[in-house]
Design a protein around this motif. Structure first.
Motif, PDB file in Angstrom:
ATOM      1  N   ARG A 206       0.835  -1.212   0.000  1.00  0.00           N
ATOM      2  CA  ARG A 206       0.000   0.000   0.000  1.00  0.00           C
ATOM      3  C   ARG A 206       0.865   1.255   0.000  1.00  0.00           C
ATOM      4  O   ARG A 206       0.421   2.331  -0.367  1.00  0.00           O
ATOM      5  CB  ARG A 206      -0.968   0.011   1.178  1.00  0.00           C
ATOM      6  CG  ARG A 206      -0.337   0.030   2.549  1.00  0.00           C
ATOM      7  CD  ARG A 206      -1.396  -0.097   3.653  1.00  0.00           C
ATOM      8  NE  ARG A 206      -0.787  -0.230   4.958  1.00  0.00           N
ATOM      9  CZ  ARG A 206      -0.461   0.789   5.739  1.00  0.00           C
ATOM     10  NH1 ARG A 206      -0.675   2.031   5.343  1.00  0.00           N
ATOM     11  NH2 ARG A 206       0.083   0.582   6.922  1.00  0.00           N
ATOM     12  N   TYR A 318       2.731  -3.463   3.619  1.00  0.00           N
ATOM     13  CA  TYR A 318       1.472  -4.083   3.203  1.00  0.00           C
ATOM     14  C   TYR A 318       0.366  -3.803   4.216  1.00  0.00           C
ATOM     15  O   TYR A 318       0.628  -3.616   5.403  1.00  0.00           O
ATOM     16  CB  TYR A 318       1.655  -5.603   3.073  1.00  0.00           C
ATOM     17  CG  TYR A 318       2.676  -5.992   2.033  1.00  0.00           C
ATOM     18  CD1 TYR A 318       2.302  -6.238   0.718  1.00  0.00           C
ATOM     19  CD2 TYR A 318       4.038  -6.096   2.356  1.00  0.00           C
ATOM     20  CE1 TYR A 318       3.246  -6.579  -0.243  1.00  0.00           C
ATOM     21  CE2 TYR A 318       4.982  -6.441   1.402  1.00  0.00           C
ATOM     22  CZ  TYR A 318       4.585  -6.679   0.099  1.00  0.00           C
ATOM     23  OH  TYR A 318       5.514  -7.009  -0.846  1.00  0.00           O
ATOM     24  N   SER A 319      -0.878  -3.789   3.744  1.00  0.00           N
ATOM     25  CA  SER A 319      -2.023  -3.699   4.662  1.00  0.00           C
ATOM     26  C   SER A 319      -1.995  -4.941   5.535  1.00  0.00           C
ATOM     27  O   SER A 319      -1.782  -6.048   5.045  1.00  0.00           O
ATOM     28  CB  SER A 319      -3.326  -3.640   3.872  1.00  0.00           C
ATOM     29  OG  SER A 319      -3.363  -2.460   3.105  1.00  0.00           O
ATOM     30  N   GLU A 320      -2.223  -4.746   6.838  1.00  0.00           N
ATOM     31  CA  GLU A 320      -2.030  -5.856   7.769  1.00  0.00           C
ATOM     32  C   GLU A 320      -3.237  -6.032   8.675  1.00  0.00           C
ATOM     33  O   GLU A 320      -4.188  -5.233   8.651  1.00  0.00           O
ATOM     34  CB  GLU A 320      -0.768  -5.609   8.609  1.00  0.00           C
ATOM     35  CG  GLU A 320      -0.744  -4.246   9.251  1.00  0.00           C
ATOM     36  CD  GLU A 320       0.607  -3.888   9.852  1.00  0.00           C
ATOM     37  OE1 GLU A 320       0.607  -3.040  10.758  1.00  0.00           O
ATOM     38  OE2 GLU A 320       1.646  -4.447   9.444  1.00  0.00           O
ATOM     39  N   THR A 321      -3.215  -7.089   9.479  1.00  0.00           N
ATOM     40  CA  THR A 321      -4.254  -7.313  10.480  1.00  0.00           C
ATOM     41  C   THR A 321      -3.575  -7.321  11.846  1.00  0.00           C
ATOM     42  O   THR A 321      -2.352  -7.244  11.938  1.00  0.00           O
ATOM     43  CB  THR A 321      -4.946  -8.678  10.268  1.00  0.00           C
ATOM     44  OG1 THR A 321      -3.975  -9.711  10.508  1.00  0.00           O
ATOM     45  CG2 THR A 321      -5.486  -8.814   8.861  1.00  0.00           C
ATOM     46  N   SER A 326       2.907  -6.426   8.560  1.00  0.00           N
ATOM     47  CA  SER A 326       3.446  -6.175   7.216  1.00  0.00           C
ATOM     48  C   SER A 326       4.758  -6.918   7.027  1.00  0.00           C
ATOM     49  O   SER A 326       5.045  -7.442   5.948  1.00  0.00           O
ATOM     50  CB  SER A 326       3.651  -4.672   7.013  1.00  0.00           C
ATOM     51  OG  SER A 326       4.294  -4.414   5.797  1.00  0.00           O
TER      52      SER A 326
END
Length: 843
Positions: A206, A318-321, A326
């Motif tokens: 992202r 990166y988009s993460e949870t 990431s």
């Protein structure tokens, strides 16, 4: 090595794993330490399984004592995955009649290399870190090939499977067997929409972090920075929130790196450790503090969860949870990156490749760019490709319908001229131009597929009527599909009013009709008595059979899935298709989502139409506004009040339509206030709209059910509650419900947000195309039209507000490919894999 010996080695490894796990990963499960055991068993494992990646095992042998218990636990989950793989292979191997012949010189060489590795690892690491990533990959593959060639081993099914030969194999590869994944992490990836290696490689960063190392003197307040230095001290605060601070020296100056509740940092990075820290900078007097997001040892061995990225100056984020960072995603992607060469082979003829970066290289560079120039080139290639695939997928639906000849529609001229004379207004030049474009299409057997874009009030309905008359006058039926029952009923009334005097039968088909009315209508459609049929989604149900459908018109296309348009087409022998939309779609988006449709634009408004005065109001201005509403009602005018919710919500602090209707009835006790929303039954909605149209209701409180097509010329005021909750294009649609008569009209946007740039745009212009461009720029394409409704994947990389030039180039390429499909067979194969026909257009 005999199979019994292989089993013995595996059993020893399994026992050691269980013992170490039982001891809580304390490096005491095996006599002398688990790392020492690994060092001893590693050469034998490399000999038995020459094609396998042993990086993880080497890391355990060299670094296990320095890792935290958490890191060790993670490594063991990967070890279990490794054990499953090699055990599976042993079971699949045929029983050997004699031991494998291992070259004794090779064995000695491996032993000596192992010894040299353990003594001088930091030297080779330093050299390895300086090589480009691609070169490392090539050398690693060459080493593997060399060892496999020398040892007379059996084929390794898993290794072969993991190499992959094309996109299909990437889609079929289960994630849990990848290095660094496992069953639990595979589930976490699935929550991000990543189900296979293909999804993983198309999970694009992202943003990117600039990891070029900076000096303390160069650090700027509030900016992200990467700084190298030596840890000189560390401390931790007591209390509930543990604040960990490392003091790090760089060329005689100190900076502090800070973490919250990460006490393992102190053990992992003791005084004397050379580190590289990344984070946001805060200056405190003369000493900078870095709120650390990442820390790495300088020239350490390869970490358990991926390769050393120390040499990577542009790091993907990166988009993460909450449970999947990431960094973890980055390392997993790094582990499968070599598969881009087989998974994303070139699909263009050589002459069309010249302008673009090679496809597999673009996938490498988008994840791990060498520099910003190569990143830009990679993005251009992949954005262009993404839009091209989408256009060809949409065009594929249309081409499927176009194979059958459509009926040339040439008749009805007399009826059309009578219709023109009966209109209460003169057609604009834009309307005349668009009608001629439609008539030219209808005369051809190829089948019309045209999108008519026109702002609110530009006269799209009159254009559709002329097209329907052409179909009926040529001996065929016409159908018009609207997204809501309110709009369908309104279209039915308009068409009936104009067509009955011309001797044309118009019927309406709705989901809410009684069984008797519905069956009677269906019979008329089937025997051809009904010449024009108006309806909602009910038109595309299996029970609806047309005698001879020649033209299908869909209104407000963005409310339908692409597949639904195709279903309406399938009701006849490839009828012509006309799509109407009052939502102004920027050209870039129109080319992307409607690549299969010819585009007509109604860019002229009827003469004498007054501009709608639009104002943004705060809550404190409500009494003054209500006084103005009373004056308008006294003058015989009517008012819309639109709310975002039907009923009160515990989670959202917004006024509901139900509550506002009650409040307005209290404020205007002598006025007629009515409520309209989508949960009402069709007959209720129709009754209220008929009463409002007849002037029997003064204030209509509604949800966005009145957004499209509702036409009441006597309504002059549109009040929109919590206007900041709506999209710009939607607000423009709602505003278009007023200003349809000769009187001056007004639109009031009530908002709690004082600094809403979006609402300012609406106050400054009525140009729907400018508003749509701005809406797309501010909110992105997915939200603007609800791309999911098209049944096509949302754009992963493309930003249509910025990438207009690439959309144009993709459109040109799509036209070229459609004209010569044999030449571009590889391209079409890829489109079919990415967008299987059965999955496109599901609403």
């Amino acid at each position: 090595m005999k199979s019994t010996q292989v089993q013995l080695v595996l059993n020893n490894l399994q026992r050691a794993l269980l013992a170490e796990e039982k001891q809580g990963f304390t490096n005491t499960g095996v006599l002398g330490g688990f790392n020492v055991f690994m060092r001893g068993i590693l050469p034998r494992l490399e000999q038995i399984f020459p094609g396998y990646d042993m990086d993880l095992l080497r890391s355990l042998a060299m670094q296990y004592p320095s890792w935290s218990p958490l890191r060790r636990r993670e490594a063991f989950s990967e070890l279990r995955r490794f054990m499953q793989e090699i055990t599976l292979e042993v079971q699949e191997r045929p029983v050997l009649s004699e031991p494998l012949n291992v070259d004794s010189e090779l064995q000695e060489k491996q032993d000596s290399e192992e010894k040299r590795d353990s003594e001088g690892k930091h030297i080779s690491d330093k050299q390895e870190g300086q090589k480009p990533l691609e070169k490392q990959e090539v050398e690693k593959n060459n080493d593997k090939a060399h060892s496999v060639g020398l040892i007379k081993s059996q084929e390794i099914p898993l290794e072969r499977a993991m190499k992959g030969s094309n996109l299909v194999s990437l889609q079929s590869k289960p994630l849990q067997y990848l290095k660094g994944v496992g069953p639990e992490r595979a589930k976490q990836l699935e929550r991000l929409g990543i189900h296979n290696v293909l999804n993983l490689l198309q999970y694009f960063p992202r943003r990117y972090e600039d990891r070029r190392k900076q000096l303390i003197a160069e650090l700027q307040e509030g900016e992200m920075a990467t700084i190298a230095g030596k840890v000189v001290a560390g401390n931790i605060t007591s209390g509930k929130m543990k604040v960990v601070k490392l003091s790090i020296e760089q060329q005689g100056r100190l900076f502090q790196a800070t973490w919250f509740n990460q006490i393992h940092i102190l053990k992992q990075f003791p005084a004397g450790t050379e580190v590289v820290v990344t984070g946001k900078v805060r200056w405190k007097q003369q000493v900078p503090e870095v709120m650390a997001t990442d820390i790495e040892k300088v020239n350490v061995s390869v970490p358990v969860n991926g390769p050393d990225l120390g040499s990577q100056t542009i790091l993907p984020v990166y988009s993460e949870t909450a449970r999947l960072s990431s960094k973890v995603i980055r390392n997993i992607i790094q582990g499968v990156l070599e598969q881009v060469d087989t998974g994303f082979r070139e699909i263009l003829p050589p002459e069309d490749q010249l302008e673009w970066m090679e496809r597999s290289l673009a996938y490498r560079e988008i994840h791990f760019p060498e520099n910003y120039t190569s990143l830009a080139h990679a993005r251009e290639r992949l954005v262009w490709e993404e839009i091209l695939f989408l256009q060809l997928a949409v065009a594929g639906l249309h081409k499927g319908m176009e194979r059958l000849d459509s009926p040339p529609l040439l008749g009805g001229e007399e009826k059309i001229q009578s219709f023109y004379k009966a209109l209460p207004f003169k057609l604009t030049k834009a309307q005349q131009r668009v009608i001629q474009e439609i008539f030219q299409d209808l005369a051809r057997p190829q089948g019309m597929a045209r999108l008519v874009q026109g702002d609110v009030g530009s006269g799209k309905t009159a254009v559709a009527m002329a097209a329907l008359l052409r179909a009926v006058g040529s001996g065929y039926q016409g159908a018009m599909m609207a997204p809501t029952e309110i709009l369908a009923v309104q279209h039915h009334q308009s068409l009936e009013k104009m067509f009955t005097s011309l001797g044309i039968s118009v019927v309406c088909l709705l989901g809410s009709q009684t069984k008797g009315v519905r069956e009677e209508t269906l019979a008329k459609i089937a025997n051809g008595e009904a010449q024009v049929v108006v309806g909602t989604h009910a038109l595309i149900q299996e029970t609806v059979v047309f005698k001879a459908l020649g033209l299908a018109v869909t209104d407000e296309q963005h409310r339908f899935g692409v597949r639904q348009r195709s279903l309406l087409q399938s009701k006849g022998e490839s009828p012509h298709v006309l799509v109407l939309t009052a939502t102004p779609i920027p050209r870039t988006l129109a080319l992307t989502l409607y690549g299969d449709l010819q585009l007509s634009v109604l860019d002229e408004m009827p003469v004498g139409r007054k501009a709608i005065i639009t104002r943004k109001l705060a809550e404190r201005a409500r009494p003054k506004m209500e006084k103005f509403l009373d004056e308008q009602i006294n003058s015989g005018r009517q008012i819309y009040v639109v709310c975002p919710l039907v009923e009160e919500s515990e989670t959202l602090d917004l006024i509901s339509a139900t509550q506002r209707a009650t409040d307005l009835q209290d404020s205007f006790p002598n006025r007629r206030v009515a409520l309209l929303h989508g949960r009402m039954k069709g007959i209720e909605k129709e009754t209220i709209m008929t009463a409002f149209h007849a002037g029997e209701i003064d204030i209509l409180v509604a949800t966005t059910v009145v957004e499209v097509g509702v036409n009441v010329p006597n309504a002059t005021v549109m009040v929109i509650e919590s206007a900041e909750r709506f999209g710009l294009a939607q607000l423009h649609q709602l505003r278009g419900r007023v200003g349809r008569g000769k009187e001056q009209s007004y639109c009031f946007l009530l908002s709690g947000n004082k600094d809403s740039r979006r609402l300012d745009i609406l106050c400054q212009t009525e140009d729907g195309f400018k508003i749509a461009e701005e809406d797309m720029r501010l909110r992105g394409t997915g939200e603007l039209l609800g791309t999911r409704q098209h049944g096509l994947a949302e754009l992963r990389l493309a930003d249509l507000s910025q990438d207009g030039h690439l959309v144009e180039k993709a459109y040109q390429m799509a036209q070229k490919a459609l004209q010569d499909p044999e030449k571009y067979e590889l391209l079409f194969q890829e489109v079919r894999r990415m967008f299987p026909l059965e999955e496109i257009g599901v609403h």
